[in-house]
Design an enzyme around this catalytic site. Structure first.
Site, short mmCIF file in Angstrom:
data_model
loop_
_atom_site.label_atom_id
_atom_site.label_comp_id
_atom_site.label_asym_id
_atom_site.label_seq_id
_atom_site.Cartn_x
_atom_site.Cartn_y
_atom_site.Cartn_z
N LYS A 142 24.82 -55.37 -12.47
CA LYS A 142 25.70 -54.35 -11.90
C LYS A 142 26.44 -53.54 -12.97
O LYS A 142 26.74 -52.37 -12.77
CB LYS A 142 26.70 -55.00 -10.94
CG LYS A 142 26.05 -55.73 -9.77
CD LYS A 142 25.20 -54.80 -8.93
CE LYS A 142 24.69 -55.47 -7.65
NZ LYS A 142 23.70 -56.51 -7.88
N LYS A 179 34.23 -57.91 -9.31
CA LYS A 179 32.90 -58.16 -8.75
C LYS A 179 32.00 -58.88 -9.76
O LYS A 179 32.08 -58.63 -10.96
CB LYS A 179 32.21 -56.85 -8.37
CG LYS A 179 32.89 -56.07 -7.26
CD LYS A 179 32.08 -54.81 -6.97
CE LYS A 179 32.66 -54.01 -5.82
NZ LYS A 179 31.85 -52.80 -5.54
N GLU A 207 36.75 -52.70 -10.58
CA GLU A 207 36.69 -51.35 -10.03
C GLU A 207 37.94 -51.07 -9.19
O GLU A 207 38.61 -51.99 -8.72
CB GLU A 207 35.48 -51.19 -9.11
CG GLU A 207 34.15 -51.14 -9.80
CD GLU A 207 33.02 -50.92 -8.81
OE1 GLU A 207 31.95 -50.53 -9.27
OE2 GLU A 207 33.19 -51.17 -7.60
N LEU A 238 38.87 -49.32 -2.86
CA LEU A 238 39.07 -48.25 -1.89
C LEU A 238 39.49 -48.87 -0.55
O LEU A 238 38.86 -49.81 -0.07
CB LEU A 238 37.79 -47.43 -1.73
CG LEU A 238 37.24 -46.82 -3.03
CD1 LEU A 238 35.95 -46.07 -2.77
CD2 LEU A 238 38.28 -45.89 -3.67
N HIS A 266 30.35 -47.11 3.96
CA HIS A 266 29.23 -47.51 3.10
C HIS A 266 28.05 -46.61 3.44
O HIS A 266 27.47 -46.69 4.52
CB HIS A 266 28.88 -48.98 3.37
CG HIS A 266 27.85 -49.54 2.45
ND1 HIS A 266 27.96 -50.78 1.89
CD2 HIS A 266 26.69 -49.04 1.97
CE1 HIS A 266 26.91 -51.03 1.12
NE2 HIS A 266 26.12 -49.97 1.17
N GLU A 290 25.81 -49.73 -6.21
CA GLU A 290 24.62 -50.44 -6.70
C GLU A 290 23.37 -49.70 -6.25
O GLU A 290 23.42 -48.80 -5.41
CB GLU A 290 24.59 -51.88 -6.19
CG GLU A 290 24.43 -52.01 -4.68
CD GLU A 290 24.36 -53.46 -4.24
OE1 GLU A 290 24.29 -54.36 -5.10
OE2 GLU A 290 24.37 -53.71 -3.02
N ASN A 350 19.43 -50.82 -4.88
CA ASN A 350 18.47 -51.85 -4.50
C ASN A 350 17.07 -51.34 -4.77
O ASN A 350 16.65 -50.31 -4.22
CB ASN A 350 18.64 -52.22 -3.02
CG ASN A 350 19.93 -52.96 -2.77
OD1 ASN A 350 20.27 -53.88 -3.50
ND2 ASN A 350 20.66 -52.57 -1.75
N ARG A 352 14.00 -52.01 -3.91
CA ARG A 352 13.07 -52.60 -2.94
C ARG A 352 13.19 -51.87 -1.62
O ARG A 352 14.04 -50.99 -1.46
CB ARG A 352 13.41 -54.08 -2.73
CG ARG A 352 14.87 -54.29 -2.34
CD ARG A 352 15.16 -55.68 -1.84
NE ARG A 352 16.59 -55.96 -1.75
CZ ARG A 352 17.39 -55.57 -0.78
NH1 ARG A 352 16.91 -54.83 0.21
NH2 ARG A 352 18.67 -55.90 -0.77
N VAL A 403 16.21 -53.77 4.57
CA VAL A 403 16.12 -54.27 5.95
C VAL A 403 16.19 -53.10 6.93
O VAL A 403 15.45 -53.04 7.91
CB VAL A 403 17.26 -55.27 6.24
CG1 VAL A 403 17.19 -55.75 7.68
CG2 VAL A 403 17.21 -56.45 5.29
#
Length: 449
Positions: A116, A158, A200, A203, A208, A287, A289, A291, A294
């Site tokens: 990250k 994180k 970070e 917020l 999202h 971030e 992903n 791939r 879902v």
């Protein structure tokens, strides 16, 4: 094109990949643990190989067993789905060493985005807006306090090596920072084997928002709009929709173009998702992903693009079959993740499905590997299936979703269907007025009572 694809996964995503491969005329190999011998993807694949006992580390995470299965069956490519080894750079390298194609990005891109801290550095370099925070890992209390003072409280600490809420702690003031740092590092070490953490700005009421991208590594990259994944419990997505009720066309085009240009510069290959927190008109990278997601069916429903088909074509060396100008968002789509869990306590509910009836009709899609008599095993993710509904407008989509949820029958185990029946009738949800904290507040206030 490939002759034979081994699907290194299970459940609905294995079935989803199998269907795409069959439509391309490619033979398929299903792998399975002993617990999944009767799984639907095993029944429908051209060949199947048992790769170990129920425990994932001895089967679906067993790289030597997967490579042996490729060699036994002659598979020349592997699709990892999501989860398990889908973002494991070492697995991609091992496949390459055996002349087997990994249907996904380059191993170096998996490594960059899997860390990250390095992902944020790369995002900044590529012009993607980021949340204010530390430039790298933080280990010392004094350093953490200095950074927190610079960016302003509250802050969030994180884990650099993971996600899903583990190794993640909020500090609302100077008195919280030391305990939050130590706790986050301890959790990160336990969950990911790496105690590196970063800081970070926290917020308070963000949404999202994630941008779907495709690249072919040949200088072409596009975005396919956004998905709003703000309805979450313990940082796990529950309900996803697209387009987001919070964005307009100009916002969508602006952040989408930033992401597409970044992927073009990175020479990214395959499907990926760039995730943001969005608050007060500003996007902040969290971030990427590397791939298939879902929730990819949401994008497929509003664009008409088969993302898994594109993944396979690109991995086989083809250029993108679509240009940015070809992407038109039509209507609205919502996905509900139906899990084998109690709808209010979220206690896992493995067991045999006694009755199983899925909804149908115009604009209704169910991605599931379950069937009547199927046993949900206790060893893996509790996903029973995904209900995805499309409508010409968001209101039509919500009405169709309400009807579809009332039609959906899963007896013999607890599921989260009652939760979604509540959500689709909630005024805040109908108005599109929610953020990433909304669902937990709803549950804490007795929304399921």
């Amino acid at each position: 094109m490939f002759d034979k694809i081994l699907i290194a996964n299970r459940g609905e995503i294995a079935l989803r990949v199998l269907r795409a491969a069959k439509e391309l005329g490619i033979a398929t190999v299903a792998v399975h643990s002993t617990a999944d011998a009767e799984a639907m993807h095993v029944r429908l694949a051209d060949e199947s190989v048992c790769i170990g006992p129920p425990v994932a580390r001895e089967s679906y995470l067993n790289m030597p067993a997967l490579i042996a299965a490729c060699e036994i069956t002659g598979a020349d490519a592997v699709h990892p789905g999501y989860g398990f080894l889908s973002e494991n750079a070492r697995f991609a390298d091992m496949l390459a060493a055996h002349n087997i194609t990994f249907i996904g990005p380059k191993a170096e891109h998996i490594r960059i985005m899997g860390d990250k801290i390095e992902a944020k550095r790369t995002a900044r370099r590529l012009g993607i807006p980021c949340v204010p925070g530390s430039d790298g890992g933080v280990t010392q209390d004094a350093e953490a306090l200095r950074i927190a003072r610079d960016i302003g409280f509250p802050v969030i600490i994180k884990a650099a090596a993971g996600g899903g809420g583990r190794g993640m702690k909020v500090a609302r003031g100077e008195d919280d920072i030391v305990v939050a740092l130590q706790t986050a590092r301890t959790e990160a070490k336990a969950a990911f084997g790496d105690d590196a953490v970063y800081i970070e700005k926290y917020l308070e009421k963000p949404r999202h928002i994630e941008i779907q991208v495709l690249g072919d590594g040949k200088g072409h990259a596009i975005h396919l709009g956004e998905r709003d994944c703000s309805l979450q419990r313990r940082h796990q997505k529950v309900w996803e929709e697209g387009p987001s009720p919070a964005l307009n066309a100009s916002m969508r085009a602006e952040i989408g173009d930033v992401c597409a240009k970044a992927m073009q510069e990175l020479q990214y290959i395959g499907a990926g998702t760039i995730e943001f927190l969005y608050e007060d008109g500003k996007f902040y990278f969290i971030e990427m992903n590397t791939r298939i997601q879902v929730e990819h069916p949401v994008t497929e429903m509003i664009t008409g693009i088969d993302l898994v088909n594109e993944q396979i074509r690109i991995a086989a060396g083809a250029e993108l079959s679509i240009k940015q100008s070809d992407i038109v968002l039509e209507g609205h789509a919502i996905e509900c993740r139906v899990n084998a869990e109690h709808p209010s306590t979220f206690r896992p509910s493995p067991g045999r499905i006694q009755s199983f009836h899925t909804p149908g009709g115009l604009g209704v899609r169910v991605d599931s590997a379950a069937y009547q008599g199927y046993v949900i095993p206790p060893h893996y993710d509790s996903l029973v299936g995904k209900l995805i509904v499309h409508g010409r407008t968001r209101n039509e989509c919500l009405m169709r979703l309400r009807r579809s949820l009332d039609e959906f029958v899963v007896d013999g185990i607890d599921t989260t269907l009652p939760l979604f029946r509540k959500l689709v009738r909630n005024q805040d949800i109908q108005n599109g007025q929610y953020d990433i904290h909304w669902l937990e507040k709803f549950l804490a206030a007795g929304g399921m009572d």
